[in-house]
Design a protein around this motif. Structure first.
Motif, PDB file in Angstrom:
ATOM      1  N   PHE A 491       0.810  -1.222   0.000  1.00 15.06           N
ATOM      2  CA  PHE A 491       0.000   0.000   0.000  1.00 15.06           C
ATOM      3  C   PHE A 491       0.844   1.272   0.000  1.00 15.06           C
ATOM      4  O   PHE A 491       0.342   2.356   0.314  1.00 15.06           O
ATOM      5  N   GLY A 492       2.113   1.150  -0.328  1.00 14.90           N
ATOM      6  CA  GLY A 492       2.925   2.330  -0.591  1.00 14.90           C
ATOM      7  C   GLY A 492       3.599   2.957   0.602  1.00 14.90           C
ATOM      8  O   GLY A 492       4.066   4.096   0.513  1.00 14.90           O
ATOM      9  N   ALA A 493       3.688   2.254   1.725  1.00 18.05           N
ATOM     10  CA  ALA A 493       4.302   2.848   2.907  1.00 18.05           C
ATOM     11  C   ALA A 493       5.812   2.982   2.784  1.00 18.05           C
ATOM     12  O   ALA A 493       6.423   3.860   3.401  1.00 18.05           O
ATOM     13  N   GLY A 494       6.443   2.104   2.005  1.00 14.51           N
ATOM     14  CA  GLY A 494       7.874   2.195   1.776  1.00 14.51           C
ATOM     15  C   GLY A 494       8.678   2.196   3.060  1.00 14.51           C
ATOM     16  O   GLY A 494       8.415   1.410   3.980  1.00 14.51           O
ATOM     17  N   ASP A 495       9.649   3.110   3.169  1.00 15.42           N
ATOM     18  CA  ASP A 495      10.525   3.163   4.338  1.00 15.42           C
ATOM     19  C   ASP A 495       9.826   3.705   5.579  1.00 15.42           C
ATOM     20  O   ASP A 495      10.414   3.698   6.670  1.00 15.42           O
ATOM     21  N   HIS A 496       8.583   4.191   5.423  1.00 12.89           N
ATOM     22  CA  HIS A 496       7.865   4.705   6.589  1.00 12.89           C
ATOM     23  C   HIS A 496       7.422   3.574   7.519  1.00 12.89           C
ATOM     24  O   HIS A 496       7.086   3.830   8.670  1.00 12.89           O
ATOM     25  N   ALA A 497       7.443   2.340   7.026  1.00 13.07           N
ATOM     26  CA  ALA A 497       6.937   1.215   7.819  1.00 13.07           C
ATOM     27  C   ALA A 497       8.042   0.221   8.136  1.00 13.07           C
ATOM     28  O   ALA A 497       8.936  -0.035   7.325  1.00 13.07           O
ATOM     29  N   VAL A 498       7.947  -0.350   9.335  1.00 15.46           N
ATOM     30  CA  VAL A 498       8.775  -1.474   9.762  1.00 15.46           C
ATOM     31  C   VAL A 498       7.828  -2.627  10.051  1.00 15.46           C
ATOM     32  O   VAL A 498       6.826  -2.435  10.758  1.00 15.46           O
ATOM     33  N   THR A 499       8.079  -3.798   9.524  1.00 21.74           N
ATOM     34  CA  THR A 499       7.180  -4.935   9.738  1.00 21.74           C
ATOM     35  C   THR A 499       7.953  -6.137  10.253  1.00 21.74           C
ATOM     36  O   THR A 499       9.140  -6.310   9.951  1.00 21.74           O
ATOM     37  N   VAL A 500       7.270  -6.971  11.017  1.00 20.45           N
ATOM     38  CA  VAL A 500       7.902  -8.151  11.593  1.00 20.45           C
ATOM     39  C   VAL A 500       6.815  -9.165  11.934  1.00 20.45           C
ATOM     40  O   VAL A 500       5.666  -8.794  12.202  1.00 20.45           O
ATOM     41  N   MET A 522       5.728   3.787  11.258  1.00 20.67           N
ATOM     42  CA  MET A 522       4.681   2.824  11.526  1.00 20.67           C
ATOM     43  C   MET A 522       5.319   1.449  11.704  1.00 20.67           C
ATOM     44  O   MET A 522       6.172   1.051  10.905  1.00 20.67           O
ATOM     45  N   VAL A 523       4.928   0.746  12.745  1.00 17.94           N
ATOM     46  CA  VAL A 523       5.441  -0.599  13.001  1.00 17.94           C
ATOM     47  C   VAL A 523       4.267  -1.567  12.973  1.00 17.94           C
ATOM     48  O   VAL A 523       3.308  -1.417  13.741  1.00 17.94           O
ATOM     49  N   LEU A 524       4.315  -2.536  12.081  1.00 17.78           N
ATOM     50  CA  LEU A 524       3.272  -3.567  11.999  1.00 17.78           C
ATOM     51  C   LEU A 524       3.859  -4.894  12.463  1.00 17.78           C
ATOM     52  O   LEU A 524       4.861  -5.358  11.912  1.00 17.78           O
ATOM     53  N   ILE A 525       3.224  -5.459  13.488  1.00 17.73           N
ATOM     54  CA  ILE A 525       3.658  -6.742  14.041  1.00 17.73           C
ATOM     55  C   ILE A 525       2.573  -7.770  13.762  1.00 17.73           C
ATOM     56  O   ILE A 525       1.455  -7.661  14.278  1.00 17.73           O
ATOM     57  N   GLU A 526       2.880  -8.742  12.936  1.00 17.71           N
ATOM     58  CA  GLU A 526       1.944  -9.836  12.680  1.00 17.71           C
ATOM     59  C   GLU A 526       2.201 -10.927  13.718  1.00 17.71           C
ATOM     60  O   GLU A 526       3.294 -11.490  13.795  1.00 17.71           O
ATOM     61  N   VAL A 527       1.183 -11.202  14.530  1.00 16.59           N
ATOM     62  CA  VAL A 527       1.299 -12.158  15.626  1.00 16.59           C
ATOM     63  C   VAL A 527       0.491 -13.397  15.276  1.00 16.59           C
ATOM     64  O   VAL A 527      -0.721 -13.311  15.043  1.00 16.59           O
ATOM     65  N   LEU A 528       1.130 -14.535  15.240  1.00 12.19           N
ATOM     66  CA  LEU A 528       0.446 -15.780  14.873  1.00 12.19           C
ATOM     67  C   LEU A 528       0.078 -16.569  16.118  1.00 12.19           C
ATOM     68  O   LEU A 528       0.942 -16.890  16.948  1.00 12.19           O
ATOM     69  N   VAL A 529      -1.227 -16.849  16.267  1.00 12.57           N
ATOM     70  CA  VAL A 529      -1.732 -17.662  17.372  1.00 12.57           C
ATOM     71  C   VAL A 529      -2.667 -18.713  16.805  1.00 12.57           C
ATOM     72  O   VAL A 529      -3.083 -18.644  15.648  1.00 12.57           O
ATOM     73  N   GLY A 530      -3.041 -19.682  17.623  1.00 14.93           N
ATOM     74  CA  GLY A 530      -3.889 -20.779  17.173  1.00 14.93           C
ATOM     75  C   GLY A 530      -5.304 -20.330  16.849  1.00 14.93           C
ATOM     76  O   GLY A 530      -5.824 -19.384  17.457  1.00 14.93           O
TER      77      GLY A 530
END
Length: 557
Positions: A491-500, A522-530
């Motif tokens: 979605f075009g965030a480029g270097d403005h976003a950090v993801t993990v 902006m920091v997006l953290i994808e958290v995987l749970v059951g």
């Protein structure tokens, strides 16, 4: 020269609105030119629904928000967001760019209409989801816009103002008085205050177990300080409804937890239901915040304070503003009323092996430690809200959630609104994967607006809250397996976003530490749970709902 457009913009600024969310379209382009020439900043969103949600989130921090749409198609796209603001008492001004007065007078079959010459149907539709509305005219634009904007402020609900294209530059008289009264309040009549004081004294005097129960209308009607003074005056135990999370200081020894009827913690339930004088402030009862209507307020011993009315037993005090009622009660409490401090269990950290699969229990334990004083916590009404709601927040934390309307996908654009409303505060968004898929494109708007939230995406493979309350092997609660950590780049965030991505406690700890180090992005953290791992409160409520459903299905005998 003052025009209808410049006057409307100036009046929005008097409400505290500095940003206008929306989507440009042919019927509002002339107005947008006037916005860009003013001190009102325009924040373009991907669609009108996102703009309405963003204006809602903005209003919850600023006291009012505004959204710009075009006639028909645009305002219908925004209608769900406007309805949610109405349900949850959020003052949002919807400005609709409308066809010209010449076109409507001739009843011409225009685009964005049903081609039947009826240009009033969308205003009629909004009669159900706004507290006031108007299509401005050349002769009465000034007084009509003021009337509608004052309704928005007084009732804390959305309004609709339609501005025809040919009236944008039409002259209008400049304001001859402020939009709002001095101090933003009207004085209460002395006899009304005296009558309320006498009735309240009858319950408060000699009370041994007084308590406070607060809800979201305290926030909407700017009664935080008055409520805090009341609680402090008598060290009164204060519980909150789930819609009112954040309206009292949860770090204080007077905090008594969250009351949800039979679903409450035992100590919280005792504070509320065993009070010999319960002061219920801004409380709205619904199925979702009362434990399925299992609440039990002390009969005959409750002082009910609403925005413009108070009730004590059979006595009703219409026209009494909430802050004024709280001032009276505070004065009475200072006369010697003292509460019994609640005893809430201390938070016990959840132990987990660093390399074990991540669980909801670990996630919300770490989240509780991650929240800081002054943060804005935005929690989606799904498993995320049930995880957040039991977090005892530090002082000065605002919580934004849509508990009553419960429109999934609301919180991502609402977090955009909170970021824009309070750029010097950190917004923490907790949202499930299913909800995010409804409004994910606004991740790109975060970057365009320079917003720097922490976005925690709870990836459990679908609509977990639906699985919890209605277990089934059918696939309708499953969703497409998106790569959520890749979305900001898409979605075009480029270097403005950090993801993990985080799949273990150790990875989650590292991700949260990364977020703390990157406050300027902006920091997006994808958290995987059951898929069937639920926060404790949701699991308990779901079990009760299933049991109740089975009892109903079984019938009598």
């Amino acid at each position: 020269m003052t025009t209808i457009a410049t006057r409307l913009i100036a009046r929005l600024r008097e409400l505290g609105v500095e940003h206008l969310f929306g989507v440009p379209a042919d019927y509002n382009l002339d107005l947008l030119d006037q916005v860009y020439a003013s001190e009102l900043a325009f924040v373009g969103t991907c669609n009108e629904l996102g703009a309405a949600y963003a204006a809602d989130g903005y209003a919850r921090l600023r006291g009012a928000g505004a959204v710009l749409t075009t006639f028909g198609v645009g305002e219908l796209s925004a209608a769900n967001g406007i309805a949610g603001a109405y349900a949850e008492s959020v003052p949002v001004v919807e400005i609709v760019g409308a066809p010209s007065t010449r076109v409507t007078a001739a009843r011409r079959p225009m685009h964005h209409t049903m081609a039947d010459g009826d240009f009033g149907r969308f205003e009629r539709l909004h009669a159900e989801i706004t507290c006031d509305r108007v299509t401005l005219t050349a002769d009465h634009a000034a007084e009509e816009m003021d009337r509608v904007l004052r309704s928005c402020w007084e009732h804390k609900r959305p309004v609709r103002i339609a501005l025809p294209t040919d009236l944008v530059h039409a002259p209008a008289p400049p304001p001859d008085e402020p939009l709002l009264p001095e101090g933003h309040a009207y004085p209460s009549p002395a006899p009304l205050l005296a009558a309320f004081r006498a009735a309240a004294a009858g319950l408060l005097t000699g009370a041994a177990r007084p308590a406070v129960l607060a809800d979201h209308l305290v926030d909407r009607h700017d009664a935080h300080e008055a409520l805090a003074d009341l609680i402090a005056a008598g060290r009164l135990p204060a519980a909150v409804m789930n819609m009112g999370k954040g309206v009292v200081d949860e770090s204080a020894p007077t905090f008594a937890g969250m009351y949800v009827g039979a679903a409450s913690a035992p100590g919280t339930r005792a504070v509320v239901e065993q009070a010999d004088c319960l002061i219920a402030v801004g409380v709205l009862i619904s199925d979702g915040n009362s434990g399925g209507f299992s609440h039990a307020f002390p009969p005959g011993r409750t002082i009910e304070i609403q925005p413009y009315e108070a009730r004590i037993g059979d006595a009703v005090f219409p026209g009494l503003p909430m802050p004024d009622a709280l001032v009276v009660l505070t004065d009475l409490v200072k006369g010697g009323v003292r509460g019994q401090l609640p005893r809430l269990p201390a938070r016990e950290p959840v132990a987990a092996s660093p390399g074990a699969p991540l669980t909801q229990a670990v996630l919300w334990d770490r989240f509780a430690a991650f929240v800081r004083t002054g943060d804005v916590v935005v929690a989606e009404q799904g498993t995320s809200f049930f995880g957040v709601v039991d977090t005892r927040m530090p002082a000065g934390v605002d919580v934004v959630a849509q508990v009553l309307w419960s429109s999934i996908g609301y919180t991502l654009p609402a977090a955009l609104g909170t970021c824009v409303a309070a750029p010097d505060r950190r917004t923490l968004l907790a949202i499930g994967d299913g909800s995010l898929q409804l409004t994910a494109q606004e991740l790109g708007t975060f970057a365009r607006a320079g917003a720097c939230p922490v976005v925690i995406v709870v990836n459990n493979g679908g609509y977990a809250i639906e699985r919890a309350i209605h277990p089934t092997d059918a696939p309708y609660n499953d969703i497409a397996p998106w790569h959520y950590a890749d979305l900001p780049a898409v979605f075009g965030a480029g270097d403005h976003a950090v993801t993990v991505r985080a799949t273990t406690p150790a990875e989650l700890d590292a991700a949260l530490a990364l977020a703390d180090r990157n406050r300027d992005r902006m920091v997006l953290i994808e958290v995987l749970v059951g898929p069937e791992d639920y926060p404790g409160r949701l699991a308990a409520i779901a079990a009760r709902r299933r049991a109740a459903g089975q009892a109903v299905a079984a019938g009598p005998g």
